[in-house]
Structures are given as C-alpha cells and as structure tokens.
Design a protein around this motif. Structure first.
Motif, mmCIF file in Angstrom:
data_model
loop_
_atom_site.group_PDB
_atom_site.id
_atom_site.type_symbol
_atom_site.label_atom_id
_atom_site.label_comp_id
_atom_site.label_asym_id
_atom_site.label_seq_id
_atom_site.Cartn_x
_atom_site.Cartn_y
_atom_site.Cartn_z
ATOM 1 N N ASP A 31 0.709 -1.261 -0.122
ATOM 2 C CA ASP A 31 0.002 -0.046 -0.055
ATOM 3 C C ASP A 31 0.973 1.213 0.193
ATOM 4 O O ASP A 31 0.118 2.339 0.164
ATOM 5 N N TYR A 32 2.344 1.203 -0.040
ATOM 6 C CA TYR A 32 3.007 2.114 -0.160
ATOM 7 C C TYR A 32 4.290 2.061 -1.169
ATOM 8 O O TYR A 32 4.898 1.004 -1.046
ATOM 9 N N LEU A 34 7.835 3.501 -2.826
ATOM 10 C CA LEU A 34 8.946 4.366 -2.862
ATOM 11 C C LEU A 34 10.161 4.306 -3.869
ATOM 12 O O LEU A 34 10.131 3.045 -4.472
ATOM 13 N N SER A 93 5.772 -1.494 0.187
ATOM 14 C CA SER A 93 5.792 -2.016 1.732
ATOM 15 C C SER A 93 4.334 -2.164 1.971
ATOM 16 O O SER A 93 3.194 -1.587 1.310
ATOM 17 N N VAL A 94 3.997 -2.770 2.868
ATOM 18 C CA VAL A 94 2.655 -2.981 3.649
ATOM 19 C C VAL A 94 3.162 -3.339 5.217
ATOM 20 O O VAL A 94 3.924 -4.025 5.490
ATOM 21 N N MET A 98 9.044 -4.120 3.969
ATOM 22 C CA MET A 98 9.284 -3.567 2.753
ATOM 23 C C MET A 98 10.177 -4.410 1.606
ATOM 24 O O MET A 98 11.146 -5.004 2.157
ATOM 25 N N ALA B 99 6.599 0.235 7.839
ATOM 26 C CA ALA B 99 7.346 0.326 6.553
ATOM 27 C C ALA B 99 7.222 1.451 5.873
ATOM 28 O O ALA B 99 7.969 2.075 4.912
ATOM 29 N N LYS B 100 6.058 2.397 6.121
ATOM 30 C CA LYS B 100 5.855 3.327 5.335
ATOM 31 C C LYS B 100 6.865 4.691 5.871
ATOM 32 O O LYS B 100 6.924 5.630 5.111
#
Lengths: 110, 114
Positions: A31-32, A34, A93-94, A98, B99-100
């Motif tokens: 959900d993220y 980078l 990542s969730v 990551m 991890a965000k």
C-alpha cells in the motif's frame, strides 16, 4: 520469489529528455511505494513515494505514477540531467514489510 | 541531517572467521535494519530490530545474527564467514510506524570472504 521487479537493469537517455523507470509488483497488499536513488560508494537515498490511494505524485522534476490494476509503477524524470545518473531502486511496503527491486542503472549523457 | 554510519567501507576476511559489522544512527530512530545487496537481487533483508534487545528475522537470516544493546547501535554478526557471504551490506534506520516510514541508509560495507 521477488515480489518487486525492475526488469530493465540499465537505461541510457540524452540530457534534457525524459527518463522512465519501471517497476512491477506481485503482492496486491502493498500500500505504499518508494523510489530510492543510489550513487556509487553511497547508500540509497529516498527520492519520492506514493500511497496506494493516489495514482500520481510529483516533486519537481520527478513524478511517480501508480497503476494498481496492473500492479505497476513508474518514475519519470523530466528533464533528465547528468547528475541523475545513478542506480534507482523501487520499493513496495505493507505494515512493517518493505521489498526492494533489483535496481535500474540510469545513465544520462550530456 | 540524518546520519547512519557503518564502521567499515571495505572488509576482507577469511572463511570461518567471525565477522562484526557495526552500524550507528544519530536520529533516535526506533527501527534498524540490515540488508545485503547482490547484483540482480536488489536489497534483501537479513534482520531488523524495532527496539533495544529486540530482533526479528528477515528473508535471509541463515548464517547471521544481530545485536542491539543500545538504541543507536545495531550490529550484524557472521558467526563463521563463508564465501557466499561476500556481498555489499547496508544498514538502515527509520522511525517507528511501519514500513511507510522512510529508511535512511548507511554507505555500505563491501565484505569479501576468501
């Protein structure tokens, strides 16, 4: 089993043109996302990120696009500069997990 | 400015030696991580820690152990180095929150095991 894949090990573009780096992932729970940039003899540094609730995030010359249905994200650099030459890592990542891709080496020629 | 410092940039060891890789961060981060980077494989997580004296296995913990006695310091230990542990080792840290949170990396230690 690599959950994040960068299928192009290298990319070469001319200064001033657009660089497009691609990344695919397999886990729909991520959900993220980078992007990190790595120069030789240095550790990776954070470049830009995007949450799964968005499909685009822009920061100056750098834009990240997310296509959740295709499980694909891309980094656009416009215009490309010689100083952008580096290895770019995609990460997804969730929660506390990551995962990184293998990296794409970008070379921007003057 | 966040700083993550790894004690050695280059290290050459012999098979069977015990190897210590040290990492120190100065941003009071709760989380610390050890990765190895190999061509074509990206960054693979070896171990991570969310607090002092706390550790969790990553994807490739075999042949490694870690120690976190102080918040700012995270050590990676190769109990008996083998040639397949020749790699670039990267330490990272981040704030608590999963991890965000952005991970900040050290410059890496290139380890060669002969």
């Amino acid at each position: 089993d690599q959950q994040v894949k960068q299928n192009s090990p290298s990319l070469s573009v001319q200064e001033g043109r657009i660089s497009i780096l691609n990344c695919d992932y397999t886990n729909s729970m991520f959900d993220y996302f980078l992007w990190y940039k790595k120069y030789p003899a240095e550790g990776p540094t954070f470049l830009i990120s995007i949450s799964s609730i968005k499909d685009k995030n822009e920061d100056g010359r750098f834009t990240v696009f997310l296509n959740k249905s295709a499980k694909h994200l891309s980094l656009h650099i416009v215009p490309s500069q010689p100083g952008d030459s580096a290895v770019y890592f995609c990460a997804a990542s969730v929660v506390n997990d990551m995962r990184f891709g293998a990296g794409t080496r970008l070379t921007v020629k003057p | 400015d966040v700083k993550v410092t790894q004690s050695s940039r280059y290290l050459v060891k012999r098979t069977g030696e015990k190897v210590f890789l040290e990492c120190v961060q100065d941003m009071d981060h709760e989380n610390m991580f050890w990765y190895r980077q190999d061509p074509g494989l990206g960054l693979r997580l070896i171990y991570f820690s969310y607090d002092v004296k706390m550790k969790e296995k990553g994807d490739i913990p075999e042949g490694y152990s870690v120690s976190r006695e102080k918040k700012e310091r995270f050590s990676l230990i190769l109990e008996s180095a083998s040639t397949n542990q020749t790699s670039m080792y990267l330490c990272a840290s981040s704030h608590r929150g999963g991890a965000k949170n952005i991970q900040y990396f050290g410059a890496g230690t290139r380890l060669s095991v002969l």
